[in-house]
Write an enzyme that holds these catalytic residues in place. Structure first.
Site, PDB file in Angstrom:
ATOM      1  N   TRP A  11      36.758  31.919  39.794  1.00 19.69           N
ATOM      2  CA  TRP A  11      36.598  33.365  39.678  1.00 19.69           C
ATOM      3  C   TRP A  11      37.586  33.865  38.634  1.00 19.69           C
ATOM      4  CZ3 TRP A  11      40.284  37.275  40.675  1.00 19.69           C
ATOM      5  CH2 TRP A  11      39.806  38.562  40.350  1.00 19.69           C
ATOM      6  N   GLU A  16      31.844  32.368  40.634  1.00 20.05           N
ATOM      7  CA  GLU A  16      31.731  33.590  41.453  1.00 20.05           C
ATOM      8  C   GLU A  16      31.591  34.838  40.590  1.00 20.05           C
ATOM      9  OE1 GLU A  16      35.233  34.360  43.810  1.00 20.05           O
ATOM     10  OE2 GLU A  16      34.254  35.904  45.013  1.00 20.05           O
ATOM     11  N   LYS A  57      30.996  39.073  39.967  1.00 18.40           N
ATOM     12  CA  LYS A  57      31.577  40.285  40.518  1.00 18.40           C
ATOM     13  C   LYS A  57      31.005  41.500  39.799  1.00 18.40           C
ATOM     14  CE  LYS A  57      36.066  42.059  41.878  1.00 18.40           C
ATOM     15  NZ  LYS A  57      37.460  41.743  42.136  1.00 18.40           N
ATOM     16  N   ASP A  62      29.939  36.500  46.966  1.00 15.19           N
ATOM     17  CA  ASP A  62      30.970  37.209  47.737  1.00 15.19           C
ATOM     18  C   ASP A  62      30.344  38.502  48.267  1.00 15.19           C
ATOM     19  OD1 ASP A  62      34.450  37.658  47.549  1.00 15.19           O
ATOM     20  OD2 ASP A  62      33.110  39.298  48.084  1.00 15.19           O
ATOM     21  N   HIS A  79      30.934  41.837  46.356  1.00 18.86           N
ATOM     22  CA  HIS A  79      30.845  41.864  44.902  1.00 18.86           C
ATOM     23  C   HIS A  79      29.545  42.430  44.349  1.00 18.86           C
ATOM     24  CE1 HIS A  79      34.284  38.844  43.951  1.00 18.86           C
ATOM     25  NE2 HIS A  79      34.650  39.819  44.756  1.00 18.86           N
ATOM     26  N   HIS A  85      31.560  33.742  50.084  1.00 22.42           N
ATOM     27  CA  HIS A  85      32.823  34.383  50.409  1.00 22.42           C
ATOM     28  C   HIS A  85      32.488  35.478  51.405  1.00 22.42           C
ATOM     29  CE1 HIS A  85      35.819  33.179  47.023  1.00 22.42           C
ATOM     30  NE2 HIS A  85      35.470  32.184  47.809  1.00 22.42           N
ATOM     31  N   ASP A  99      35.176  46.875  47.141  1.00 23.98           N
ATOM     32  CA  ASP A  99      35.444  45.459  47.394  1.00 23.98           C
ATOM     33  C   ASP A  99      36.827  45.323  48.038  1.00 23.98           C
ATOM     34  OD1 ASP A  99      35.350  42.671  47.236  1.00 23.98           O
ATOM     35  OD2 ASP A  99      36.202  42.665  45.217  1.00 23.98           O
ATOM     36  N   ASP A 134      37.963  43.783  50.770  1.00 22.87           N
ATOM     37  CA  ASP A 134      38.384  42.539  51.425  1.00 22.87           C
ATOM     38  C   ASP A 134      39.026  42.772  52.788  1.00 22.87           C
ATOM     39  OD1 ASP A 134      37.718  40.294  49.496  1.00 22.87           O
ATOM     40  OD2 ASP A 134      38.793  41.671  48.171  1.00 22.87           O
ATOM     41  N   ASP A 184      37.005  35.253  52.620  1.00 20.26           N
ATOM     42  CA  ASP A 184      37.806  35.825  51.534  1.00 20.26           C
ATOM     43  C   ASP A 184      38.207  37.259  51.892  1.00 20.26           C
ATOM     44  OD1 ASP A 184      39.052  36.472  49.190  1.00 20.26           O
ATOM     45  OD2 ASP A 184      37.233  36.567  47.970  1.00 20.26           O
TER      46      ASP A 184
HETATM   47  C1  RNT Z   1      38.102  38.452  43.742  1.00 26.17           C
HETATM   48  C2  RNT Z   1      37.330  37.310  44.290  1.00 26.17           C
HETATM   49  C3  RNT Z   1      38.114  36.036  44.541  1.00 26.17           C
HETATM   50  C4  RNT Z   1      39.465  36.271  45.147  1.00 26.17           C
HETATM   51  C5  RNT Z   1      40.177  35.002  45.567  1.00 26.17           C
HETATM   52  C6  RNT Z   1      41.627  35.248  45.851  1.00 26.17           C
HETATM   53  O1  RNT Z   1      37.406  39.617  43.751  1.00 26.17           O
HETATM   54  O2  RNT Z   1      36.668  37.693  45.459  1.00 26.17           O
HETATM   55  O3  RNT Z   1      37.337  35.173  45.285  1.00 26.17           O
HETATM   56  O4  RNT Z   1      39.384  37.104  46.244  1.00 26.17           O
HETATM   57  O5  RNT Z   1      40.005  34.016  44.643  1.00 26.17           O
HETATM   58 ZN    ZN Z   2      35.662  36.149  46.555  1.00 23.99          ZN
END
Ligand code: RNT
Ligand code: ZN
Length: 419
Positions: A186, A227, A229, A260, A263, A287, A295, A297, A327
């Protein structure tokens, strides 16, 4: 909780599920062998051990200042062992390159397997597999907001070399532990404001990735994933590695694709992307995370989307082609509790999906009996799946229900508070 409550509730639940043609023993066996890859970075707010004073960059953010974050690999491993004790079933650990265990400072393009030897030793003791990530943020050479797509060839080369050495480390994990390490790439590359040239950075990223992954590895040991985004903080207008970019990349290069849950546009869900991507892409990495308005998390909840994700995997028997990773990074609550809550929720959702009356629902849908489909799907929510979950925890030596909480609080008072 008393053993007799757990077992008698389970027997009753088993009988209820049997009426629907669902085998609870088979569901628990599947759950027991489906690993969840727990991300190490919840334990220290994505700081890593490269240098104590480096700030998290890349447009991602861990907010909060709950005391007791791990500051060394030894502390982080101790914390993860605590979390493991509260989580039944099969676990893996997902490491980032900044979690190296080394006395001396090592530049990211100079990393070697030996800098992760203590992790491998620990993983062997814990009987778990490891996954990996190159770290293309929190570094002076990422400060322009570009890494693999940087206009300066020297900067680009530094990051290409970083990805290359990380693949060696990932393959080393796979060889040592006998299970492939999924290495997820990523990058934070993007622009804050109206972007004039949206093509050139993507052309550079494409070429850089091709060079970075040019060495062939046996997928028995190492699997590359990419990955995408939508946006990041400070990269609101343009993200080089967008969904379309990586969808095409994974499909043409045969890498895995990482989806993810945070994302995409707010009304898009990754649960609906799994089957479509599975037609073109051999392996998916998820993720699993919880976006709240952005986003963000947040810790994975037992919400509709987490359940939908797990259902898509189970209904389509994609367990062998989908790696489930987590994640999230919440620094406002006990970090071990965050792991326990998020991982157990992913497992609960998986179990609930494994307890669906698959054959009946398929038949109903195929014969246009949408009444039966809706009726069964809705009744399914109140089937006693939680009695199966409790029994699974108990059988696997993990705390049942909220019984894990005082144990985590005790560790907080005795160990975390002293840090
Ligand atoms: C960032 C991505 C990525 C990170 C990690 C720490 O937006 O989601 O996966 O969260 O690599
Ligand atoms: Zn991620």
């Amino acid at each position: 909780m008393k053993e007799e409550y757990i077992t008698s509730a389970y027997r009753a639940a088993q009988a209820r599920f049997q009426e629907l043609g669902v085998d609870t023993e088979a569901a628990m066996a599947q759950l027991a062998q489906t690993p969840i890859s727990m991300h190490c970075w919840q334990g220290d707010d994505v700081r890593g051990f490269e240098s104590p004073d480096v700030a998290l960059s890349g447009g991602i953010q861990a907010t909060g200042n709950f005391p007791g974050a791990a500051k060394t690999p030894v502390q982080l491993r101790a914390d993860m062992e605590q979390a493991f004790a509260m989580i039944p079933g099969k676990k893996r650990i997902n490491l980032h390159a900044i979690y190296l265990d080394s006395e001396e400072k090592v530049e990211r393009d100079q990393l070697e397997p030996k800098h992760f030897a203590s992790w491998v030793e620990w993983a062997k003791q814990q009987q778990i597999g490891l996954d990996f990530n190159p770290t293309l943020f929190s570094h002076p050479l990422a400060d322009d907001g570009f890494t693999l797509s940087h206009p300066d060839e020297k900067v680009r080369q530094f990051w290409i070399d970083h990805v290359k050495v990380c693949r060696q480390i990932s393959a080393y994990f796979g060889k040592e532990l006998g299970t492939p390490s999924v290495m997820n790439i990523w990058i934070p590359d993007g622009m804050k404001d109206q972007t004039f040239d949206r093509l050139a950075p993507r052309q550079r990223l494409l070429a850089a990735l091709d060079e970075a992954i040019s060495e062939k590895f046996d997928t028995k040991y190492h699997i590359d994933a990419v990955e995408s985004k939508l946006f990041g903080i400070g990269a609101e207008a343009y993200t080089v590695g967008s969904n379309e970019f990586y969808m095409g990349y994974a499909a043409t290069r045969g890498t895995a694709l990482c989806l993810d849950a945070g994302h995409f546009h707010p009304t898009e869900v990754i649960s609906d992307k799994i089957t479509a991507c599975s037609l073109y892409i051999p392996h998916l990495l998820l993720h699993v995370t919880r976006p709240v308005r952005w986003d963000s998390d947040h810790v994975v909840a037992f919400d509709d989307e987490t359940q939908a994700i797990m259902r898509e995997i189970v209904r389509n028997q994609l367990q062998d082609r989908v790696s489930i990773g987590l994640d999230f990074f919440d620094a406002s609550i006990n970090r071990i509790a965050a792991w326990v809550i998020g991982t157990r929720n992913a497992q609960k959702a998986l179990l609930k999906a494994l307890l669906e009356p698959t054959a009946t629902l398929k038949r109903a849908e195929q014969s246009f009996d949408y009444t039966t489909r809706l009726a069964l799907l809705e009744e399914n929510h109140s089937q006693p799946w939680n009695a199966v979950w409790d029994y699974f925890c108990w059988k696997n030596g993990a705390p049942v229900g909220q019984e894990w909480l005082p144990l985590v609080k005790d560790y907080e008072a005795t160990v975390l508070a002293a840090r």
